[in-house]
Design an enzyme around this catalytic site. Structure first.
Site, PDB file in Angstrom:
ATOM      1  CB  SER A  81      -8.161   0.703   5.723  1.00 18.85           C
ATOM      2  OG  SER A  81      -8.785   1.921   6.049  1.00 18.85           O
ATOM      3  CE  LYS A  92      -3.765   1.961   2.836  1.00 20.54           C
ATOM      4  NZ  LYS A  92      -4.587   1.714   4.044  1.00 20.54           N
ATOM      5  CB  SER A 118      -7.567   3.707   2.954  1.00 20.36           C
ATOM      6  OG  SER A 118      -6.864   3.083   4.014  1.00 20.36           O
TER       7      SER A 118
END
Length: 611
Positions: free
Chosen positions: A255, A156, A231
């Site tokens: 997330s 990420k 996210s």
């Protein structure tokens, strides 16, 4: 003197003077806003030039990777792509395939996924050189290959990687380059894993859609009109599209789990205290009530288990971060054949999930019972190290989720002004833009909005606005609520002899891109709940939205703004993935992993039977 004062006052209150005074105030307000807009335009003009640099760098890395992956012959490519995590790991360990070939192949797989979903923020060129070094070491007969030797992992974008952009999808942070890896990444590198690409996130990781003005909007691999979640949205889209076997995300309110659920893969949020958050670039106001935790997403839970074994194989993280608990992987809790008593529910009593999201929980119950977690079996004494065949039994949270939500809203939004300031002059995509206004609203106005929803009988939305605060006393009351919920839930599970809970991951299947910012964050309570409780939580995709779910949606009771939003927005979801969530008390992560593997294997067996 009195006469002069009376004259001045008389003039001020006269219609003429009042008219000019109001006109003057309006003029000053307009001028102020024009100055702010001019400043924002100037700042955004500079930001756009920074964004172009980041986008050009991404495009160049993608073209470089395209040339590198073309060097792999088709037979080797198909062989490697056909392997699941266990097969690839065994092939790397035995030397049947080289780390360099695997990285080249996954460069190509990631590019295919990116073309479909816009999930990448960059390819890591150094991965190829690291792979070559590992292959060279492996030529020495005395070299012992580490557990994750040659396994490519995606990361990420907001997680620190030495020498790589770490923008948090903010134009103002485009030049932010960490000097070291996140400790979790350090551990995985030490164990032979190779970070090979970075994945997309929403602006400042503040939403569960996945859009920003630096790298654009990531889409769901099953439908471009739906979000892949956030996210860690780029991770979910990449893995579900076959672009990576395993990746590293982070989770503050869902997330990891929401992207896994929306895109159709597996995800795991560990206990917060077993991982490190020491390197976060800036404080998060919700700590310590909502702790961000880095964790893996993968195509199957076997890969997640190996990642967690690597992370918890020694005391490396706790030696770097004194706030990370020195707890190694508990093989006794994970051992094959170990069975646990599982409580389940289809609704937490706060907001009811859509019919399909409830259905897959009931189906998972039956699969786990068939796997050996049987109902009405004699209960065998639950002592660590003892084996037994345990029950899957109904469980109710009562009002714990509702009370927890009240505490969460009182603590999550105390830094609204800071977050609003952070995105104040940022260029924002349409999916995120509403948050600029929402975060800047004063508390008194939010409570006024709450009164409006009170008139409409929407209790959850009323409390969402009502419990937000900037008062230290009210925030403390919110913290006390969360602690009280932890105590009540622990007692309820102990009294019922419950090891694990099986429940919905989300209220709905993958949503349209704009919906997550169009409804209150109350829609996230199925995942936020477990951050607040600090329970480890895993997600397994077990099914998909059916015609039956579509028909049942018509009778779904849309009581509030969230229910109405998801009912209207999630029509025509046929074929979209659906998942369940498995949670356990803090530090019982291995129990969750055991149940995830069992359920995943049961789903595979069921699918094979149907075929």
């Amino acid at each position: 003197m009195d006469g002069m004062v009376a004259t001045v006052v008389s003039r001020l209150v006269s219609s003429k003077w009042a008219h000019f005074s109001i006109f003057g105030l309006i003029t000053l307000y307009i001028l102020r806003k024009l100055r702010e807009r001019a400043l924002r335009n100037k700042i955004q003009s500079y930001y756009r030039s920074q964004i172009e640099v980041a986008q050009k760098e991404r495009d160049e890395s993608i073209e470089w990777a395209r040339k590198e992956t073309a060097l792999v012959n088709d037979v080797e490519r198909r062989t490697i792509e056909a392997m699941d995590f266990k097969q690839l790991r065994e092939s790397l360990q035995s030397g049947k395939v080289s780390a360099e070939s695997v990285v080249r192949v996954y460069y190509g797989s990631a590019l295919k996924a990116h073309e479909k979903t816009n999930c990448l923020t960059g390819i890591i060129k150094e991965a190829l050189y690291v792979a070559r070094e590992l292959d060279t070491k492996a030529m020495d007969p005395s070299y012992k290959k580490p557990r994750m030797f040659g396994i490519p992992i995606s990361v990420k974008e907001s997680i620190e990687l030495e020498g790589r952009r770490n923008t948090w999808a903010l134009a103002k942070f485009v030049e932010a380059i960490p000097r070291e890896d996140s400790y979790q990444v350090m551990v995985l590198r030490k164990d032979g894993a190779i970070p090979f690409c970075q994945t997309n996130i929403p602006t400042t990781c503040i939403s569960y859609t996945c859009a920003n003005s630096v790298y654009g909007t990531s889409t769901n691999p099953h439908s471009s009109s739906r979000t892949c979640g956030g996210s860690s949205g780029g991770e979910g889209a990449l893995i579900a599209s076959g672009g990576s076997l395993i990746g590293l995300g982070s989770d503050l309110g869902g997330s990891i789990r929401v992207p896994a659920a929306f895109s159709g893969c597996c995800g795991f949020k560990p206990s917060a205290s077993r991982c490190s958050t020491l390197q976060l670039p800036e404080p998060i106001a919700m700590r310590p009530m909502l702790m961000v935790t880095e964790g893996p997403l993968a195509r199957d839970p076997h890969a997640i288990v190996q990642v967690m074994r690597s992370m918890w194989s020694d005391q490396f993280m706790s030696s770097k971060d004194p706030f990370s608990a020195p707890v190694d992987f508990r093989e006794d809790l994970f051992e094959e054949g170990r069975k646990y008593r599982i409580g389940y529910y289809t609704s937490d009593g706060y907001i009811d999930p859509l019919p399909g999201n409830q259905r897959v929980v009931r189906e998972a119950v039956e699969l786990l019972r068939a796997k050996g977690h049987l109902k009405r079996r004699p209960f065998i004494r639950r002592t660590l190290g003892k084996r037994g065949r345990h029950e899957v039994v109904p469980f109710s949270l009562g009002d714990i989720a509702t009370e927890c939500a009240r505490g969460v809203w009182a603590t999550v939004f105390v830094d609204n002004s800071m977050t609003a300031e952070r995105i104040k002059n940022e260029p924002l995509p349409p999916e995120i833009a509403p948050l600029r206004i929402a975060l800047a609203l004063p508390i008194w106005f939010k409570r006024l909005v709450g009164r409006f929803f009170h008139l409409r009988g929407d209790t959850n939305t009323v409390e969402f606005f009502r419990y937000q605060t900037s008062s230290a006393a009210e925030m403390k009351a919110g913290i006390d609520r969360i602690y009280a919920c932890r105590k009540r839930l622990a007692k309820k599970m102990n009294d019922g002899r419950i090891d694990l809970l099986l429940c919905p991951t989300t209220l709905a299947p993958a949503m349209p891109h704009a919906l997550p910012t169009a409804v209150p964050y109350t829609a996230l309570m199925p995942t936020i709940m477990w951050n607040a409780m600090d329970f480890p939580a895993g997600v397994v995709t077990t099914g998909s939205w059916t015609e039956q779910d579509e028909r049942a949606l018509e009778s779904y009771p849309a009581k509030g703004v969230v229910e109405k939003g998801i009912k209207r927005g999630c029509k025509n979801s046929l074929g979209l993935p659906l998942s369940v969530q498995i949670v356990a008390p803090a530090f019982r992560d291995e129990m969750v992993l055991r149940a995830m593997v069992d359920l995943y294997e049961a789903v595979k067996k069921e699918d094979a039977t149907i075929v």
